[in-house]
Design an enzyme around this catalytic site. Structure first.
Site, PDB file in Angstrom:
ATOM      1  N   SER A 125       0.816  -1.219   0.000  1.00 47.79           N
ATOM      2  CA  SER A 125       0.000   0.000   0.000  1.00 47.79           C
ATOM      3  C   SER A 125       0.843   1.260   0.000  1.00 47.79           C
ATOM      4  CB  SER A 125      -0.943   0.017   1.180  1.00 47.79           C
ATOM      5  OG  SER A 125      -0.222   0.256   2.362  1.00 47.79           O
TER       6      SER A 125
ATOM      7  N   LYS B 136      -6.744   5.376   7.502  1.00 46.33           N
ATOM      8  CA  LYS B 136      -5.576   6.111   7.025  1.00 46.33           C
ATOM      9  C   LYS B 136      -5.924   7.587   6.840  1.00 46.33           C
ATOM     10  CE  LYS B 136      -3.301   2.266   4.655  1.00 46.33           C
ATOM     11  NZ  LYS B 136      -3.116   1.611   3.355  1.00 46.33           N
TER      12      LYS B 136
END
Ligand SMILES: Nc1ncnc2c1ncn2[C@@H]1O[C@H](COP(=O)(O)OP(=O)(O)OP(=O)(O)O)[C@@H](O)[C@H]1O
Length: 725
Positions: A598, A641
């Site tokens: 990621s 996030k």
């Protein structure tokens, strides 16, 4: 492991059942609650009970195999056990789109909780169907899935579905021919206690007779020695010897009392045994050590026999979570037990006197439900898995379920269930229910879904209820839920907040200006917290072939990201970065984790910025996976996030366009951060890099790699900020 305590008998069917199927109800609204009205026509569980023959009376010799075979329960009636649940409350069709799915209630007190555990299960339709089918066919089941999604709940529900009429008591008898091989008898449920009582009564009578006889003999001896022989001392000595002889002799008659190792007399349903983490003795049975092994002081071996979970689960369900943690020997024995349906008990410790003892086979005809996560499946004994596969079903548990009005109504019922189960929590008001459902949406991490990790959601319900109780509130309200959300943060969330705070204290976080080679990446900690993880890159000339130098577990990911970006760079310039040394540093990466790849767009941006000496916007954070063609691919944990980026002070965040639908940030962060969805690295560079690129520079060329990607959505035209729905 399992915190369910519902051992209620199956409710008497008849009327109640028919109403639960919606038969006695009228109107479309109520019918909507039952997703499978076809089951309405089916009979009740009572019919099914009537169909099962009662096992023959009286003790039988052997190992339980000789018992009358029970007919399979009537298909028509056992299917009825799957009748769906009801919510005894008004449903308003017009407000079905609301968070309560149209439920017209003021609090969870108005929601009826179904009696049977199987009807309390929310979602997991596939697993539920399999469990009901397996109960009917007596098949084993393996359930793989995330913790707290209802595996042990379903296993327990299955024990309620199995016929109770087949239950057996198991007795272990002294074997006069070989004391180390006790005999085993099975009798119908409830008979075991009677047999033991009868033996005890008989032994008591025998002892009474012996005592009576003993005292008569002692009286005669004492009388004789005093009156005729004239030596009372000799008489007392003789009386003592007689007393001891009788005492010693009477021990034998007690030894004849059988040991009732499995007593099902008080069982309301078929047994449910949770053998998670059980050691060999607790799983397979054991024979206690006898410190006095001779001289008439010893305990007869049959009295020292202890049943294992496999024996107590006879005719019921044996549930083993984390099946891979069972040692190999136990798994092998378990296979034998499954295959034979009986397993003799012996001492599990080689150095104990119990190891000398081995009973006749003891029945253990159970349905096994093995559970665990994907690792459990990989590490379990392949032969054991093949037994389950060959004689049963494998089910993967759902983590989320589609968010429909009916499902939201069931979540309201879930809260009512948790309140009832706890017994002390104040009922939840309608706005508190709505807040829990919103949280279920948020935790799903998927647009249009609700989380099925209901143990965790139940944790939030309990903390909120406890706060309401501490406040002496009559109801748990939305306010209590909001407080509970703050208090019931996971360790990872607490660590992540602490980490963000510390970085702020040490001014490690840069959230403004432009810095070449430094990008604010994003990572997840645990499952539900995000952190900002800066990545720094430096490109230096290499003496030989270039190297990617990165430290720790992230090295592989960095290498892959660099190799992808180098392919893109090679295509658009003469630059061959494989001839350079590229240093990548994940600043303080030890504190958090990067899931999969990621951070690869972060690494790629850092490398390009370092290579060209162009500054990267530090008020921006990013997450996304990079393909070899420059496409930005979806990643996990975007909601957490984004929240972490906002908490850290970033103004903008880049996420993969495909992840846009997963964004469910809390209201408080909505105005703090702008979300920029991208689908190609060119868009990332356009947003992240400083100033206008010089004509024909690498950045200029990279920014225009895929015209089509840019045409599709010009991020500069104003990115969309999704709502937290
Ligand atoms: N699908 C569900 N429907 C209703 N309640 C559920 C469901 N899943 C979990 N729960 C609630 O969470 C509690 C814990 O679930 P359970 O013990 O069955 O999870 P599990 O999957 O066996 O987890 P683990 O693998 O950690 O043991 C249940 O007692 C119940 O209150």
């Amino acid at each position: 492991m399992n915190d369910d305590t519902n051992t209620d008998e199956r409710p008497p069917d008849g009327e109640e059942h028919s109403s639960s199927n919606g038969r006695t109800r009228s109107g479309d609204e109520r019918d909507r609650v039952d997703p499978d009205p076809s089951r309405d026509d089916l009979g009740g569980a009572d019919d099914w009970e009537d169909d099962v023959p009662v096992p023959s009376d009286g003790p039988e010799s052997g190992n339980g195999q000789a018992d009358a075979p029970a007919d399979e329960p009537d298909e028509r009636t056992i299917d009825d056990l799957g009748s769906d649940v009801q919510i005894d409350a008004e449903i308003d069709e017009e407000s079905e789109d609301g968070l309560l799915g149209g439920l017209q209630i003021d609090s969870t007190a108005e929601i009826k909780v179904p009696d049977r555990l199987v009807d309390q299960v929310i979602g997991q339709e596939h697993a539920r169907d399999v469990v009901m089918k397996a109960a009917k066919q007596r098949r084993h089941v393996m359930m793989i899935g995330s913790p707290g999604t209802g595996k042990s709940m379903l296993a327990k529900a299955m024990s309620e579905l199995l016929p109770k009429e087949e239950l057996q008591d198991v007795l272990v008898y002294h074997n006069p021919d070989d004391g180390n091989e006790p005999k085993v008898r099975t009798v119908p449920s409830g008979k075991g206690d009677q047999i033991v009582e009868a033996h005890k009564e008989e032994a008591r009578k025998r002892n009474q007779m012996r005592s009576f006889l003993m005292w008569i003999i002692i009286a005669i001896v004492l009388g004789y020695s005093l009156i005729i022989a004239g030596n009372i001392l000799l008489g007392i000595l003789a009386a003592g010897i007689i007393y001891l002889a009788f005492r010693y002799g009477s021990r034998g008659s007690d030894a004849m009392i059988p040991n009732l190792i499995v007593n099902t007399a008080d069982q309301q349903t078929a047994p449910f045994e949770d053998a998670t983490g059980a050691h060999a003795g607790a799983l397979l049975g054991d024979v206690r050590h006898d410190p006095f092994q001779s001289g008439g002081m010893e305990t007869p071996s049959h009295d020292r026999v202890e049943p294992g979970a496999i024996h107590k689960a006879n005719k019921g369900v044996l549930f083993i979570d984390e099946i891979n943690t069972l040692d190999v020997r136990s798994q092998q024995h378990l296979m034998t037990a499954i295959q034979e349906g009986e397993f003799g008990i012996t001492g599990q410790s080689e150095r104990s006197s119990g190891a000398m003892v081995q009973t006749e086979p003891v029945p253990c005809d159970f349905v096994m439900i093995a559970a665990g996560n994907l690792d459990a499946m990989e590490n379990m004994h392949p032969a054991l898995r093949s037994r389950i596969k060959g004689y049963g079903y494998e089910v993967y548990m759902d983590d989320t379920i589609e968010d429909t009005p009916e499902m939201r109504r069931k979540y309201a019922r879930f809260i009512a269930q948790e309140v009832e189960k706890d017994g002390r929590l104040p009922h939840f008001t309608d706005d508190a229910i709505e807040e829990v459902i919103l949280e279920a949406r948020r935790r799903a991490g998927r647009k249009g879904h609700l989380t099925l990790e209901l143990r965790n959601l139940g944790g939030l319900v309990r903390v909120a209820g406890d706060i309401a109780r501490a406040d002496d509130a009559e109801y748990t309200t939305r306010e209590h839920i909001l407080q509970a959300k703050g208090r019931s943060r996971s360790i990872e969330q607490q660590l992540a907040d602490d980490y963000i705070q510390r970085r702020k204290d040490y001014e490690l976080q840069v959230a403004e200006g432009y810095v070449p080679g430094r990008v604010n990446g994003l990572a997840v900690m645990g499952e539900d917290s995000g952190i900002v993880l800066p990545v720094m890159a430096e490109v230096t000339p290499s003496q030989g072939p270039g190297e990617v130098i990165a430290t720790g577990q992230l090295k592989e990911m960095a290498q892959e990201a660099v190799s992808n970006v180098s392919a893109i760079i090679k295509k658009f310039s003469d630059e061959d970065i494989t001839q350079k040394d590229i240093h990548i540093q994940f600043v303080q990466a030890g504190e958090g984790g990067v899931d999969g790849d990621s951070a690869s767009i972060t690494v790629a941006t850092a490398v390009i910025s370092a290579l060209e000496g162009v500054g990267v916007d530090q008020s921006l954070a990013m997450t996304g996976s990079l393909s070899v063609r420059g496409d930005v691919l979806p990643v996990g944990g975007v909601t957490h996030k984004i929240e972490a980026a906002a908490k850290t002070g970033c103004d903008r965040v880049i996420i993969p366009e495909a992840n846009l639908q997963d964004v469910m940030i809390e209201d408080e962060y909505e105005d703090m951060i702008e979300i920029i969805p991208v689908s190609h690295i060119s868009e990332v560079l356009d947003v992240a890099l400083e100033g206008e690129p010089e004509k024909d520079s690498l950045v200029d060329r990279l920014k225009t790699i895929t015209g089509s990607a840019l045409d599709k959505q010009s991020v500069s035209q104003g990115p969309s900020s999704p709502s937290p729905q």
